[in-house]
Design an enzyme around this catalytic site. Sequence first.
Site, PDB file in Angstrom:
ATOM      1  N   GLU A 146      -8.016  -0.042   2.117  1.00 16.85           N
ATOM      2  CA  GLU A 146      -7.723  -0.605   0.707  1.00 16.85           C
ATOM      3  C   GLU A 146      -6.581  -1.580   0.579  1.00 16.85           C
ATOM      4  OE1 GLU A 146      -6.165   2.622  -2.644  1.00 16.85           O
ATOM      5  OE2 GLU A 146      -4.448   2.348  -1.135  1.00 16.85           O
ATOM      6  N   ASP A 147      -5.733  -1.758   1.761  1.00 13.40           N
ATOM      7  CA  ASP A 147      -4.827  -2.826   1.468  1.00 13.40           C
ATOM      8  C   ASP A 147      -5.234  -4.422   1.381  1.00 13.40           C
ATOM      9  OD1 ASP A 147      -2.602  -1.106   1.077  1.00 13.40           O
ATOM     10  OD2 ASP A 147      -3.049  -0.465   3.288  1.00 13.40           O
TER      11      ASP A 147
ATOM     12  N   HIS B  75       3.945   2.111  -0.628  1.00 13.45           N
ATOM     13  CA  HIS B  75       3.001   1.522  -1.714  1.00 13.45           C
ATOM     14  C   HIS B  75       3.207   2.476  -2.915  1.00 13.45           C
ATOM     15  CE1 HIS B  75       0.564  -0.031   2.048  1.00 13.45           C
ATOM     16  NE2 HIS B  75       1.060  -1.028   1.292  1.00 13.45           N
TER      17      HIS B  75
ATOM     18  N   CYS C 117      -6.000   5.070   1.145  1.00 14.00           N
ATOM     19  CA  CYS C 117      -5.851   3.940   1.931  1.00 14.00           C
ATOM     20  C   CYS C 117      -6.935   3.795   2.756  1.00 14.00           C
ATOM     21  CB  CYS C 117      -4.754   4.189   2.868  1.00 14.00           C
ATOM     22  SG  CYS C 117      -3.289   4.784   2.293  1.00 14.00           S
TER      23      CYS C 117
ATOM     24  N   ARG D 125       5.966  -4.891   0.794  1.00 16.11           N
ATOM     25  CA  ARG D 125       4.779  -5.631   1.093  1.00 16.11           C
ATOM     26  C   ARG D 125       4.071  -6.391   0.036  1.00 16.11           C
ATOM     27  NH1 ARG D 125       2.219  -2.419   5.168  1.00 16.11           N
ATOM     28  NH2 ARG D 125       3.870  -1.548   6.489  1.00 16.11           N
TER      29      ARG D 125
ATOM     30  N   ASP E 236      -4.139  -1.184  12.214  1.00 23.65           N
ATOM     31  CA  ASP E 236      -4.073  -0.608  10.890  1.00 23.65           C
ATOM     32  C   ASP E 236      -5.380  -0.970  10.133  1.00 23.65           C
ATOM     33  OD1 ASP E 236      -1.341   0.838  10.547  1.00 23.65           O
ATOM     34  OD2 ASP E 236      -0.596  -1.364  11.104  1.00 23.65           O
TER      35      ASP E 236
ATOM     36  N   ARG F 127      -1.057  -7.354   9.679  1.00 17.88           N
ATOM     37  CA  ARG F 127      -2.475  -6.940   8.979  1.00 17.88           C
ATOM     38  C   ARG F 127      -2.982  -8.154   8.384  1.00 17.88           C
ATOM     39  NH1 ARG F 127      -2.194  -1.739   5.773  1.00 17.88           N
ATOM     40  NH2 ARG F 127      -4.589  -2.211   6.228  1.00 17.88           N
TER      41      ARG F 127
HETATM   42  C1  CIR Z   1       0.571   0.233   7.150  1.00 16.24           C
HETATM   43  O1  CIR Z   1       1.933   0.621   7.313  1.00 16.24           O
HETATM   44  O2  CIR Z   1       0.455  -0.664   6.650  1.00 16.24           O
HETATM   45  C2  CIR Z   1      -0.284   1.104   7.693  1.00 16.24           C
HETATM   46  N1  CIR Z   1       0.287   2.203   9.093  1.00 16.24           N
HETATM   47  C3  CIR Z   1      -0.453   2.394   6.640  1.00 16.24           C
HETATM   48  C4  CIR Z   1      -1.151   1.511   5.182  1.00 16.24           C
HETATM   49  C5  CIR Z   1      -1.227   2.756   4.406  1.00 16.24           C
HETATM   50  N2  CIR Z   1      -1.970   2.047   3.119  1.00 16.24           N
HETATM   51  C6  CIR Z   1      -1.931   2.413   1.894  1.00 16.24           C
HETATM   52  O3  CIR Z   1      -1.025   3.019   1.680  1.00 16.24           O
HETATM   53  N3  CIR Z   1      -2.579   1.997   1.029  1.00 16.24           N
END
Ligand code: CIR
Length: 253
Positions: free
Chosen positions: A65-66, A161, A248, A131, A60, A85
């Site tokens: 962004e996360d 999110h 993201c 999360r 991922d 992650r």
């Molecule tokens: C996840 O589930 O962490 C990734 N497959 C998708 C993350 C999406 N990120 C976001 O909305 N900021």
Amino acid sequence: MFQKAIVRIPSKSMVKGLSSANLGLPNYELALKQHEAYVEALLSCGVEVITLEADENFPDSTFVEDVALCTPHCAIITRPGAESRRQEIEEMKEVLKDEYENIEFIQAPGTVEAGDIMMVENHYYIGLSARTNEEGAQQIISNLEKYGLTGSIVSLEEVLHLKTGLAYLENNYLVACGEFLEKDEFKKFNILEIEKEESYAANCIWVNDTVIIPKGFPKAKQVIEKTGYEIIELDMSEFQKLDGGLSCLSLRY
Ligand code: CIR
């Protein structure tokens, strides 16, 4: 205005990324092309793009962004709620050391994914999600306050999110969908309502007076056009399969 953006090329391992979308596995080659188009779009908005190499260890990791919150005064390295992650932060720390004098860190037991954080000028809305927990959100607020910024907590139930269903487009325009349409804290904004069947388009990004939206959501496009911003549409199909959207895929600052 944003000067820079950080992106990471998708890895082949992205097919093992986290997903609740039930849209099938992403096609890696197509994802690479879509990612290239995304970078082109950012460049056309006048930002310098820092491109990180694909990291096969983290399926991922293209969703940069996360793992960090980039503010005008500091970067905050998050502690992702998704275990798979959590180590994505290690390389991002090194990258951001060259970009920022001030770097803060979220500490255990706090968890934060910055897809849950929406910047509106000097204020940051922080969604409590599967999360991002209360402890993590409070640490974000304390860190922001050190730099004269503010934060507040928003509850969410329906989406992954906060920014899955919300996007701030500057000039008081707020794109909103589903549960966010009813929340008191957002009533002061000029709401651009996205209908449920086009909810994926609620994740769009303002980049220097251009709004980048996902392709294939005509009603959302019409609503966002009312802002008068230039619009770029991008095919995001392969990232949508992994619950990922336009915001993201980059850190913008
Ligand atoms: C996840 O589930 O962490 C990734 N497959 C998708 C993350 C999406 N990120 C976001 O909305 N900021």
